[in-house]
Motif scaffolding. Structure first.
Motif, PDB file in Angstrom:
ATOM      1  N   UNK A 166       0.586  -1.538   0.454  1.00 25.90           N
ATOM      2  CA  UNK A 166      -0.268  -0.286   0.175  1.00 25.90           C
ATOM      3  C   UNK A 166       0.903   1.090  -0.122  1.00 25.90           C
ATOM      4  N   UNK A 167       1.882   1.247   0.585  1.00 26.75           N
ATOM      5  CA  UNK A 167       2.872   2.380   0.893  1.00 26.75           C
ATOM      6  C   UNK A 167       3.237   2.429  -0.624  1.00 26.75           C
ATOM      7  N   UNK A 168       3.653   1.358  -1.407  1.00 24.47           N
ATOM      8  CA  UNK A 168       4.089   1.687  -2.772  1.00 24.47           C
ATOM      9  C   UNK A 168       3.247   2.174  -3.777  1.00 24.47           C
ATOM     10  N   UNK A 169       1.542   2.098  -3.502  1.00 28.56           N
ATOM     11  CA  UNK A 169       1.158   2.640  -4.003  1.00 28.56           C
ATOM     12  C   UNK A 169       0.205   1.741  -5.530  1.00 28.56           C
ATOM     13  N   UNK A 170       0.796   0.600  -5.008  1.00 31.73           N
ATOM     14  CA  UNK A 170       0.058  -1.157  -5.606  1.00 31.73           C
ATOM     15  C   UNK A 170      -0.600  -1.185  -5.335  1.00 31.73           C
ATOM     16  N   UNK A 171      -1.435  -1.604  -3.974  1.00 32.65           N
ATOM     17  CA  UNK A 171      -2.540  -2.640  -3.625  1.00 32.65           C
ATOM     18  C   UNK A 171      -2.524  -3.173  -1.818  1.00 32.65           C
ATOM     19  N   UNK A 172      -3.737  -2.509  -1.254  1.00 34.40           N
ATOM     20  CA  UNK A 172      -3.808  -2.352   0.124  1.00 34.40           C
ATOM     21  C   UNK A 172      -4.505  -4.075   0.250  1.00 34.40           C
ATOM     22  N   UNK A 173      -4.571  -4.123   1.683  1.00 36.61           N
ATOM     23  CA  UNK A 173      -5.411  -5.352   2.846  1.00 36.61           C
ATOM     24  C   UNK A 173      -6.791  -4.862   1.882  1.00 36.61           C
ATOM     25  N   UNK A 174      -7.548  -4.103   1.203  1.00 34.00           N
ATOM     26  CA  UNK A 174      -9.033  -4.729   0.823  1.00 34.00           C
ATOM     27  C   UNK A 174      -8.537  -4.763  -0.978  1.00 34.00           C
ATOM     28  N   UNK A 175      -8.148  -4.831  -1.106  1.00 35.97           N
ATOM     29  CA  UNK A 175      -7.267  -5.503  -2.178  1.00 35.97           C
ATOM     30  C   UNK A 175      -7.121  -6.940  -2.457  1.00 35.97           C
ATOM     31  N   UNK A 176      -6.477  -7.392  -1.463  1.00 33.57           N
ATOM     32  CA  UNK A 176      -6.486  -8.945  -0.924  1.00 33.57           C
ATOM     33  C   UNK A 176      -7.680  -9.273  -0.272  1.00 33.57           C
ATOM     34  N   UNK A 177      -8.117  -9.113   0.435  1.00 33.26           N
ATOM     35  CA  UNK A 177      -9.471  -9.513   0.778  1.00 33.26           C
ATOM     36  C   UNK A 177     -10.451  -9.523  -0.341  1.00 33.26           C
ATOM     37  N   UNK A 178     -10.945  -8.490  -1.277  1.00 32.05           N
ATOM     38  CA  UNK A 178     -11.012  -8.812  -2.324  1.00 32.05           C
ATOM     39  C   UNK A 178     -10.819  -9.806  -3.445  1.00 32.05           C
ATOM     40  N   UNK A 179      -9.573 -10.087  -3.549  1.00 29.52           N
ATOM     41  CA  UNK A 179      -8.828 -10.983  -4.363  1.00 29.52           C
ATOM     42  C   UNK A 179      -9.321 -12.201  -4.186  1.00 29.52           C
ATOM     43  N   UNK A 180      -9.268 -12.017  -2.294  1.00 30.97           N
ATOM     44  CA  UNK A 180      -9.120 -14.130  -2.322  1.00 30.97           C
ATOM     45  C   UNK A 180     -10.645 -14.272  -2.329  1.00 30.97           C
ATOM     46  N   UNK A 181     -11.705 -13.034  -2.067  1.00 30.48           N
ATOM     47  CA  UNK A 181     -13.045 -13.448  -2.020  1.00 30.48           C
ATOM     48  C   UNK A 181     -13.838 -13.941  -3.807  1.00 30.48           C
ATOM     49  N   UNK A 182     -13.330 -13.464  -4.564  1.00 26.66           N
ATOM     50  CA  UNK A 182     -13.451 -13.469  -5.481  1.00 26.66           C
ATOM     51  C   UNK A 182     -13.251 -15.229  -6.448  1.00 26.66           C
ATOM     52  N   UNK A 183     -11.448 -15.035  -5.239  1.00 28.07           N
ATOM     53  CA  UNK A 183     -11.045 -16.558  -5.849  1.00 28.07           C
ATOM     54  C   UNK A 183     -11.919 -17.986  -5.268  1.00 28.07           C
ATOM     55  N   UNK A 184     -12.450 -17.386  -4.350  1.00 27.46           N
ATOM     56  CA  UNK A 184     -13.432 -18.419  -3.496  1.00 27.46           C
ATOM     57  C   UNK A 184     -14.821 -18.503  -4.657  1.00 27.46           C
ATOM     58  N   UNK A 185     -15.164 -17.832  -4.924  1.00 27.65           N
ATOM     59  CA  UNK A 185     -15.946 -17.586  -5.451  1.00 27.65           C
ATOM     60  C   UNK A 185     -15.814 -18.332  -6.809  1.00 27.65           C
ATOM     61  N   UNK A 186     -14.669 -17.798  -7.621  1.00 27.42           N
ATOM     62  CA  UNK A 186     -14.342 -18.689  -9.037  1.00 27.42           C
ATOM     63  C   UNK A 186     -14.377 -20.414  -8.293  1.00 27.42           C
ATOM     64  N   UNK A 187     -13.475 -20.083  -7.676  1.00 28.29           N
ATOM     65  CA  UNK A 187     -12.911 -21.418  -8.016  1.00 28.29           C
ATOM     66  C   UNK A 187     -14.141 -22.429  -7.073  1.00 28.29           C
ATOM     67  N   UNK A 188     -14.724 -22.557  -6.296  1.00 23.16           N
ATOM     68  CA  UNK A 188     -15.722 -23.415  -5.896  1.00 23.16           C
ATOM     69  C   UNK A 188     -17.003 -23.096  -6.734  1.00 23.16           C
ATOM     70  N   UNK A 189     -17.263 -23.594  -8.095  1.00 20.87           N
ATOM     71  CA  UNK A 189     -18.567 -23.030  -8.592  1.00 20.87           C
ATOM     72  C   UNK A 189     -19.538 -24.642  -8.199  1.00 20.87           C
TER      73      UNK A 189
END
Length: 259
Positions: free
Chosen positions: A99-122
């Motif tokens: 986040x300090x480098x302007x790349x991503x923050x914890x919310x983005x990590x959580x959002x990515x995990x949520x999307x991955x869980x939904x996508x992988x567990x069809x």
């Protein structure tokens, strides 16, 4: 506390803006505390992804130990909660660095995990994240569905072992390699010679498809006996098992290429 490298200059003091205890307060306050530590604590400010690796590994091992040795008493519950918090702290620190480098923050990590869980567990979710009307009745169906989605996401992986970290402890590497081979439908199985009698844990026992079983304690004693024999023979059991896993992976890969 020791720190790596030259710490950045401390920033100005920033007052807390997060409200006190109430519904949903804990995570925002935690993120704020981590940010303030990075700004005002010289040791925390000097941390890097690289210097954090040893702590991540250590905390993961401590969590595993708490799970393996814990019981159901209140003290054990408190210890487990504490070890989970230590692992979470590692995740938060890595996310904060990005986040300090302007790349991503914890919310983005959580959002990515949520999307991955939904996508992988069809087998549980529709593409929009809503629940399916029905769910599989067997683990085999779930594994097949999950593996199919994962394979489609990573077409560059051409062997069952792509993506398995070679730095894993030898026993873990061996177990994961056997599991990957079985899930890929390889004819090369757990038993020497590939006779297909792959073992799997069932309620504290290890059973093969032939029906013979060993308790967890018996497996442990058998493994310890092998280590003792290796030591007596002057053989490093870790290296020996790693070499055996490499040979196994090579056989399975060649079998899949020619099959």
């Amino acid at each position: 506390m020791p720190h790596a490298g030259q710490p950045p200059a401390p920033g100005r003091r920033r007052e807390s803006t997060t409200a006190g205890p109430g519904p949903g307060w804990a995570v925002p306050r935690l993120l704020e505390v981590v940010a303030q530590l990075r700004e005002h604590c010289l040791w925390t400010a000097a941390l890097t992804h690289e210097s954090l690796v040893e702590y991540l590994v250590e905390e993961a091992h401590e969590l595993a130990e708490a799970i393996e040795t814990g019981h159901t008493g209140q003290a054990d519950v408190a210890e487990l909660r504490g070890e989970l918090a230590d692992v979470l702290f590692q995740v938060l620190l890595h996310a904060r660095l990005q986040e300090e480098r302007g790349h991503f923050d914890f919310d983005a990590v959580a959002a990515g995990l949520t999307a991955k869980l939904v996508r992988r567990n069809r087998h549980v979710f529709r593409p929009d994240g809503s629940l399916q009307e029905t769910f599989p009745d067997t683990i085999a169906e779930i594994v097949a569905s999950y593996d199919a989605v994962k394979a489609a996401e990573k077409p560059e992986r051409t062997t069952p072992f792509d993506g398995v970290p070679t730095s894993l402890p030898a026993l873990t590497l061996a177990a994961k390699s056997l599991d990957r081979a079985r899930r890929a439908g390889s004819a090369e199985r757990a038993e020497p010679g590939g006779d297909g009698r792959a073992a799997a844990p069932q309620h504290g026992r290890w059973r093969s498809e032939g029906g013979q079983g060993m308790t967890e304690a018996e497996v442990g004693e058998a493994l310890f006996a092998v280590v003792r024999r290796a030591a007596e023979a002057g053989v490093d059991p870790e290296q020996a098992l790693r070499a055996a896993v490499r040979r196994f992976q090579q056989r399975v890969t060649e079998e899949n290429d020619t099959g």
